[in-house]
Scaffold this motif. Sequence first.
Motif, PDB file in Angstrom:
ATOM      1  N   GLN A  90       2.079 -15.819 -30.092  1.00 43.61           N
ATOM      2  CA  GLN A  90       2.126 -16.331 -31.452  1.00 43.61           C
ATOM      3  C   GLN A  90       2.979 -15.268 -32.351  1.00 43.61           C
ATOM      4  O   GLN A  90       3.134 -14.147 -31.886  1.00 43.61           O
ATOM      5  N   LEU A  91       3.371 -15.683 -33.345  1.00 44.81           N
ATOM      6  CA  LEU A  91       4.101 -14.626 -34.271  1.00 44.81           C
ATOM      7  C   LEU A  91       3.599 -13.378 -34.649  1.00 44.81           C
ATOM      8  O   LEU A  91       4.282 -12.405 -34.323  1.00 44.81           O
ATOM      9  N   ARG A 101      17.391 -23.522 -32.479  1.00 46.81           N
ATOM     10  CA  ARG A 101      16.503 -24.485 -32.363  1.00 46.81           C
ATOM     11  C   ARG A 101      15.342 -24.439 -33.371  1.00 46.81           C
ATOM     12  O   ARG A 101      14.686 -23.371 -33.459  1.00 46.81           O
ATOM     13  N   SER A 143      11.012 -18.347 -27.688  1.00 48.17           N
ATOM     14  CA  SER A 143      11.054 -19.780 -27.942  1.00 48.17           C
ATOM     15  C   SER A 143       9.521 -20.480 -28.130  1.00 48.17           C
ATOM     16  O   SER A 143       8.586 -19.959 -27.902  1.00 48.17           O
ATOM     17  N   GLY A 144       9.563 -21.371 -29.145  1.00 44.48           N
ATOM     18  CA  GLY A 144       8.436 -21.944 -29.504  1.00 44.48           C
ATOM     19  C   GLY A 144       7.753 -22.698 -28.234  1.00 44.48           C
ATOM     20  O   GLY A 144       6.535 -22.948 -28.421  1.00 44.48           O
ATOM     21  N   LEU A 145       8.451 -22.882 -27.170  1.00 46.77           N
ATOM     22  CA  LEU A 145       7.633 -23.428 -25.745  1.00 46.77           C
ATOM     23  C   LEU A 145       6.837 -22.305 -25.485  1.00 46.77           C
ATOM     24  O   LEU A 145       6.053 -22.482 -24.327  1.00 46.77           O
ATOM     25  N   ASN A 146       6.977 -21.037 -25.725  1.00 49.48           N
ATOM     26  CA  ASN A 146       6.175 -19.706 -25.089  1.00 49.48           C
ATOM     27  C   ASN A 146       5.043 -19.819 -25.990  1.00 49.48           C
ATOM     28  O   ASN A 146       4.902 -18.714 -26.826  1.00 49.48           O
ATOM     29  N   ALA A 147       3.976 -20.515 -25.744  1.00 50.38           N
ATOM     30  CA  ALA A 147       2.530 -20.425 -26.361  1.00 50.38           C
ATOM     31  C   ALA A 147       1.805 -19.426 -26.078  1.00 50.38           C
ATOM     32  O   ALA A 147       0.879 -19.088 -26.864  1.00 50.38           O
ATOM     33  N   SER A 161      10.391 -13.527 -36.232  1.00 52.25           N
ATOM     34  CA  SER A 161      10.074 -12.129 -35.271  1.00 52.25           C
ATOM     35  C   SER A 161      10.907 -10.959 -35.786  1.00 52.25           C
ATOM     36  O   SER A 161      10.068  -9.910 -35.902  1.00 52.25           O
ATOM     37  N   GLY A 202      11.886 -24.051 -34.521  1.00 50.19           N
ATOM     38  CA  GLY A 202      10.543 -23.618 -33.755  1.00 50.19           C
ATOM     39  C   GLY A 202      10.837 -22.531 -32.799  1.00 50.19           C
ATOM     40  O   GLY A 202      10.053 -22.003 -32.468  1.00 50.19           O
ATOM     41  N   ASN A 203      12.092 -21.997 -32.527  1.00 50.65           N
ATOM     42  CA  ASN A 203      12.103 -20.867 -32.167  1.00 50.65           C
ATOM     43  C   ASN A 203      11.951 -19.842 -33.107  1.00 50.65           C
ATOM     44  O   ASN A 203      12.248 -19.735 -34.579  1.00 50.65           O
ATOM     45  N   ARG A 204      11.286 -18.740 -32.595  1.00 49.25           N
ATOM     46  CA  ARG A 204      10.790 -17.733 -33.444  1.00 49.25           C
ATOM     47  C   ARG A 204      11.316 -16.193 -33.547  1.00 49.25           C
ATOM     48  O   ARG A 204      10.559 -15.357 -33.833  1.00 49.25           O
TER      49      ARG A 204
END
Length: 184
Positions: free
Chosen positions: A166-167, A49, A159-163, A57, A51-53
């Motif tokens: 950050q990277l 997806r 997940s990009g939903l896990n704010a 990472s 936005g998934n990091r």
Amino acid sequence: MKLHRPTKDELFAAAGRTVPDLLAPGLRVLFCGINPSLYSAVVGMHFARPGNRFWPSLHASGFTPRRLLPSEQGELLALGLGITNVVDRATASADQLDAADYAQGAKSLARKVERCRPAFLAVLGLGAYRTAFARPKARFGPQEETLGDTRLWVLPNPSGLNASYQLPDLARLYGELRRAAEPR
């Protein structure tokens, strides 16, 4: 290779599908997501997806020499890395999983680990680890328990939903695992 962008109908139809594991005997690290997204189920690739990091990472932490695309996931095996999930079936969000899904997933995961015997199993999600392994007080990082000879490590969900992470945070935490998993 550019990924096919799934339509809403394709995403809806992907509920319950699986994404094949990326496994081999003797991996350094077997990364374990919570469960595939509908997007990943449609394209057949882990962490696909936008936005998934996960992929950024892996590179930022030094696991990969460059940022891989989901379509290049097979290159991980040559680096001693693999991918699986606690729960194999795709859902729109991990909130759609219940304690029974996690308990069954932990049993299936234990069988996979027994077969391929990675040095480390890295579960990507603290809540998923706590629920699946019945460890309500677990924290990020190395765990005291093992699965056979496999050491357990918990990392934040990319997940990009896990704010909350950050990277740079993900790179630092994934890097701690990379250093622990380096051949000695």
